[in-house]
Design a protein around this motif. Structure first.
Motif, mmCIF file in Angstrom:
data_model
loop_
_atom_site.group_PDB
_atom_site.id
_atom_site.type_symbol
_atom_site.label_atom_id
_atom_site.label_comp_id
_atom_site.label_asym_id
_atom_site.label_seq_id
_atom_site.Cartn_x
_atom_site.Cartn_y
_atom_site.Cartn_z
ATOM 1 N N GLU A 148 -6.194 10.363 12.755
ATOM 2 C CA GLU A 148 -6.701 9.182 12.069
ATOM 3 C C GLU A 148 -5.624 8.637 11.138
ATOM 4 O O GLU A 148 -4.651 9.325 10.823
ATOM 5 N N PHE A 149 -5.817 7.395 10.715
ATOM 6 C CA PHE A 149 -4.840 6.745 9.842
ATOM 7 C C PHE A 149 -4.758 7.483 8.511
ATOM 8 O O PHE A 149 -5.769 7.783 7.888
ATOM 9 N N LEU A 150 -3.536 7.800 8.082
ATOM 10 C CA LEU A 150 -3.334 8.454 6.792
ATOM 11 C C LEU A 150 -2.047 7.932 6.172
ATOM 12 O O LEU A 150 -0.975 8.029 6.762
ATOM 13 N N SER A 151 -2.179 7.366 4.993
ATOM 14 C CA SER A 151 -1.024 6.844 4.265
ATOM 15 C C SER A 151 -0.840 7.677 3.008
ATOM 16 O O SER A 151 -1.813 7.996 2.315
ATOM 17 N N ILE A 152 0.411 8.061 2.704
ATOM 18 C CA ILE A 152 0.661 8.900 1.536
ATOM 19 C C ILE A 152 1.768 8.312 0.672
ATOM 20 O O ILE A 152 2.658 7.608 1.155
ATOM 21 N N TYR A 153 1.672 8.618 -0.613
ATOM 22 C CA TYR A 153 2.718 8.287 -1.580
ATOM 23 C C TYR A 153 3.378 9.601 -1.974
ATOM 24 O O TYR A 153 2.687 10.577 -2.298
ATOM 25 N N ASP A 171 -2.615 11.280 -1.184
ATOM 26 C CA ASP A 171 -3.271 10.469 -0.152
ATOM 27 C C ASP A 171 -3.698 9.129 -0.760
ATOM 28 O O ASP A 171 -4.521 9.078 -1.672
ATOM 29 N N ILE A 172 -3.115 8.042 -0.266
ATOM 30 C CA ILE A 172 -3.457 6.705 -0.770
ATOM 31 C C ILE A 172 -4.102 5.867 0.338
ATOM 32 O O ILE A 172 -4.070 4.636 0.298
ATOM 33 N N THR A 173 -4.684 6.549 1.321
ATOM 34 C CA THR A 173 -5.288 5.845 2.455
ATOM 35 C C THR A 173 -6.366 4.876 1.999
ATOM 36 O O THR A 173 -6.401 3.719 2.433
ATOM 37 N N LYS A 174 -7.258 5.335 1.134
ATOM 38 C CA LYS A 174 -8.357 4.481 0.675
ATOM 39 C C LYS A 174 -7.823 3.244 -0.038
ATOM 40 O O LYS A 174 -8.286 2.123 0.201
#
Length: 237
Positions: A148-153, A171-174
């Motif tokens: 699933e889509f997951l974006s991180i800082y 985790d900055i997905t939201k």
């Protein structure tokens, strides 16, 4: 003769008494010396015991601190990774492993870059290179290749021996999805505003055209009247 013998016996007896007294005194002195040595030995043993107890206390505190630090590391909400120059993972906490969708045992000696999306490979490589080259804290945002889509800082700093990169990942997905939704809504609002303006323009154009037609019809009627002819447009006011 008896007198001389008696005196000799008395001298021998006196000497024996003196020797016995000396032996008694020597025994007392020996006892005192033994007691002093025993007291000194007891003191040394007590000091050594206290030292051992203090060392045990320090060891317990160190173990407790280690356990606390380990718990804080393992159960932190952020993901922690220790990476080599080629992004090989040597250590991570539980949340870090969770971010990558695997157990810690499956991720040791695996390259972190394998989980970075193709579009963000350049950004990640530059981030890791700058950590080792500049020895200053670096930051970056990128997406991971997961189910699933997951974006991180991430923030990265170099270790004291300059051989490892310590990475903190959040985790900055939201936030990204919320931002994308807000951007989408703004675009939709902009498009609606554009369409409304366009419709208003055409409406004004048509209304203006209609008014001009009315004026034109009036002028035609006036000209026909001057020519003594019947008006062509009867409903024109």
């Amino acid at each position: 003769m008896k007198t001389i013998k008696n005196k000799s016996d008395e001298a021998i007896s006196l000497r024996r008494k003196a020797e016995n007294k000396l032996l008694i005194q020597a025994g007392l002195n020996q006892d005192s010396q033994n007691e002093a040595e025993n007291a000194k030995l007891l003191h040394e043993l007590q000091v050594h015991q206290i030292e051992l107890e203090m060392q045990n206390d320090e060891l317990k505190k160190a173990l407790e601190n280690t356990a606390t630090a380990t718990a804080l590391y393992d159960f932190a909400p952020a993901g922690y990774f220790t990476l080599d120059r080629d992004s090989t993972i040597s250590q991570m906490n539980l949340n870090g492993a969770k971010m990558l969708g695997k157990s810690r045992s499956e991720l040791v000696d695996v390259k972190f870059i394998l989980f970075v999306s193709t579009e963000n490979l350049g950004a990640f490589n530059e981030f890791l290179k700058n950590v080792f080259d500049t020895e200053k804290k670096q930051t970056c945002e990128f997406e991971l290749i997961l189910n699933e889509f997951l974006s991180i800082y991430v923030e990265g700093i170099i270790s004291e021996d300059d051989t490892k990169c310590y990475v903190t990942a959040v985790d900055i997905t939201k936030q990204k999805l919320d931002q994308a939704e807000i951007t989408k809504q703004k675009l939709e609002e902009t498009e609606k505003t554009r369409k409304i303006a366009e419709l208003e323009y055409y409406q004004n154009f048509l209304v203006g055209r209609e008014l001009k037609m009315i004026e034109l019809k009036k002028e035609i009627n006036e000209l026909l009247k001057e020519l003594n002819r019947n008006p062509e447009y009867k409903s024109v006011e």
